[in-house]
Design a protein around this motif. Structure first.
Motif, mmCIF file in Angstrom:
data_model
loop_
_atom_site.group_PDB
_atom_site.id
_atom_site.type_symbol
_atom_site.label_atom_id
_atom_site.label_comp_id
_atom_site.label_asym_id
_atom_site.label_seq_id
_atom_site.Cartn_x
_atom_site.Cartn_y
_atom_site.Cartn_z
ATOM 1 N N ILE A 116 65.134 63.226 23.227
ATOM 2 C CA ILE A 116 66.328 62.388 23.186
ATOM 3 C C ILE A 116 66.426 61.621 24.494
ATOM 4 N N ASP A 117 66.495 60.309 24.404
ATOM 5 C CA ASP A 117 66.557 59.482 25.614
ATOM 6 C C ASP A 117 67.985 59.271 26.111
ATOM 7 N N GLU A 118 68.945 59.296 25.181
ATOM 8 C CA GLU A 118 70.321 59.013 25.553
ATOM 9 C C GLU A 118 71.133 60.301 25.671
ATOM 10 N N SER A 119 71.795 60.494 26.808
ATOM 11 C CA SER A 119 72.698 61.602 27.028
ATOM 12 C C SER A 119 71.970 62.938 26.898
ATOM 13 N N THR A 120 72.716 64.036 26.811
ATOM 14 C CA THR A 120 72.127 65.370 26.710
ATOM 15 C C THR A 120 72.522 66.025 25.396
ATOM 16 N N ILE A 121 71.663 66.923 24.921
ATOM 17 C CA ILE A 121 71.899 67.628 23.659
ATOM 18 C C ILE A 121 72.906 68.748 23.877
ATOM 19 N N GLN A 122 73.927 68.783 23.014
ATOM 20 C CA GLN A 122 74.939 69.829 23.072
ATOM 21 C C GLN A 122 74.724 70.913 22.031
ATOM 22 N N ASP A 123 74.263 70.515 20.844
ATOM 23 C CA ASP A 123 74.100 71.473 19.758
ATOM 24 C C ASP A 123 73.149 70.883 18.728
ATOM 25 N N VAL A 124 72.541 71.738 17.922
ATOM 26 C CA VAL A 124 71.628 71.307 16.867
ATOM 27 C C VAL A 124 71.866 72.135 15.609
ATOM 28 N N ALA A 125 71.510 71.562 14.449
ATOM 29 C CA ALA A 125 71.597 72.282 13.178
ATOM 30 C C ALA A 125 70.513 71.753 12.255
ATOM 31 N N LEU A 126 70.162 72.558 11.245
ATOM 32 C CA LEU A 126 69.026 72.267 10.393
ATOM 33 C C LEU A 126 69.400 72.531 8.942
ATOM 34 N N SER A 127 68.892 71.699 8.005
ATOM 35 C CA SER A 127 69.126 71.913 6.578
ATOM 36 C C SER A 127 67.960 72.681 5.964
ATOM 37 N N ASN A 128 68.060 72.993 4.682
ATOM 38 C CA ASN A 128 66.980 73.662 3.971
ATOM 39 C C ASN A 128 65.680 72.872 4.065
ATOM 40 N N GLN A 129 64.564 73.607 4.161
ATOM 41 C CA GLN A 129 63.238 73.008 4.230
ATOM 42 C C GLN A 129 63.057 72.073 5.429
ATOM 43 N N ALA A 130 63.969 72.175 6.381
ATOM 44 C CA ALA A 130 63.921 71.312 7.576
ATOM 45 C C ALA A 130 63.893 69.841 7.192
ATOM 46 N N SER A 131 64.547 69.518 6.078
ATOM 47 C CA SER A 131 64.556 68.130 5.607
ATOM 48 C C SER A 131 65.484 67.243 6.418
ATOM 49 N N GLY A 132 66.452 67.836 7.098
ATOM 50 C CA GLY A 132 67.375 67.079 7.933
ATOM 51 C C GLY A 132 67.738 67.842 9.189
ATOM 52 N N ILE A 133 67.870 67.131 10.291
ATOM 53 C CA ILE A 133 68.243 67.718 11.575
ATOM 54 C C ILE A 133 69.484 67.009 12.082
ATOM 55 N N LEU A 134 70.447 67.769 12.569
ATOM 56 C CA LEU A 134 71.662 67.217 13.155
ATOM 57 C C LEU A 134 71.652 67.526 14.645
ATOM 58 N N VAL A 135 71.896 66.508 15.469
ATOM 59 C CA VAL A 135 71.843 66.663 16.922
ATOM 60 C C VAL A 135 73.115 66.082 17.535
#
Length: 325
Positions: A116-135
């Protein structure tokens, strides 16, 4: 999340002496050095911890032995402060302040690594089969990313206010995010449109989705913690506690829809009735042995075979009997 360390001392002073240390039915030490982050798989088979020593370890709870050991970026000194299972327990997402990675629980292989180039990561989450990532990022933006299609959408609903906690539905279609703007939003990852807005009197520090699409839990940094009906957006119950404030560092809904289990930075694990918001039981987890500060942040909570389960910063995985279960 990063804010957990900031509240550790304050919460310990407020709450640390209120509940006697409890005796778990079973305790397993996952890391002698302690952990920075942890999660428990929905099926109760595995725990994943980010160890103070620098390694990420997947632990087989049934076999009572490590399954895989990973190094984020190959750097043992890197601080990994977020680890999460996908709802189907097939993958783990890990992150430090600038990067995130996906790992297979079946093979132990990494599936991808992103910066991630912008800002810092606070939290992450993942959907089934790793089809989607939330950052979630400190600049107020939340990114939803599909590794297979490379589709990316940015949610800007929190303005420039830091996003503290996020969760993602199993199918990856819905996100729940909470931030310093005093709001938690349930929104569509397909359109970026807000479905429900949950208001609080203070900054929202913890959110959790029921993976059966029944409930959402949102809590601020003071004394407002609510369970919402996901379908209607209306409040179902408010957690009832007498303390001036409780800060939550983990939350998990039981599969039968009866309970919410929460952890705090002050050693406490609490079980709540979803419909009334009343406290059903609470336990006080053990700190690490030795001269280190005698407290423990509960980083992960869940349910295994009718018992409540916790993983704390002490490195202990503990099982707690629920009365009547």
């Amino acid at each position: 999340m990063k804010s957990q360390f900031m509240v550790l001392l304050t919460s310990f002073l407020l709450l640390g002496c209120s509940v006697p240390e409890s005796r778990p039915s079973k305790r397993i030490n996952l890391s002698e050095s302690g952990v920075y982050a942890a999660d428990i798989s929905a099926n109760g088979k595995y725990a994943v911890v980010s160890q103070v020593s620098g390694a990420i370890q997947v632990y087989d709870i049934e076999a009572q032995q490590p399954r895989f050991t990973w190094q984020h970026q190959g750097d043992a000194t890197n601080l990994v402060d977020n680890v999460r299972f996908s709802p189907d327990d097939e993958y783990v997402v890990s992150s430090d302040s600038e990067t995130f990675a996906i790992w297979s629980v079946n093979t132990g292989d990494p599936l991808g690594f992103w910066r991630i180039d912008e800002s810092t990561i606070q939290d992450v989450a993942l959907s089934n089969q790793a089809s989607g990532i939330l950052v979630a990022r400190a600049n107020g933006t939340v990114m939803f990313f599909e590794p297979n299609t490379e589709r990316r959408i940015e949610f800007l609903g929190h303005g420039e206010n830091k996003v503290n906690s996020i969760d993602l539905s199993a199918n990856g279609k819905y996100a729940l995010t909470g931030g310093n703007d005093y709001y938690a939003y349930l929104w569509s990852t397909e359109t970026g449109q807000v479905i429900h807005a949950f208001a609080h009197p203070n900054r929202v520090t913890q959110v959790k989705l029921d993976q059966r699409a029944r409930y959402a839990f949102t809590a601020d940094g003071q004394n407002d913690a609510q369970i919402w009906d996901v379908q209607t957006g209306s409040a179902l119950s408010q957690l009832q506690f007498i303390e001036r404030q409780i800060i939550f560092t983990s939350a998990d809904f039981s599969k039968d829809g009866k309970y919410l289990l929460t952890g705090s930075p002050a050693k406490r694990l609490m079980l709540w009735d979803i419909n009334s918001g009343d406290e059903v039981m609470q336990w006080r987890v053990a700190p690490r042995d030795g001269p280190a500060p005698q407290s423990a942040v509960v980083y992960a909570s869940g349910f295994i075979d009718g018992e409540a389960v916790s993983v704390s910063s002490s490195g202990n995985l503990a099982f707690w009997r629920i009365k009547g279960e």
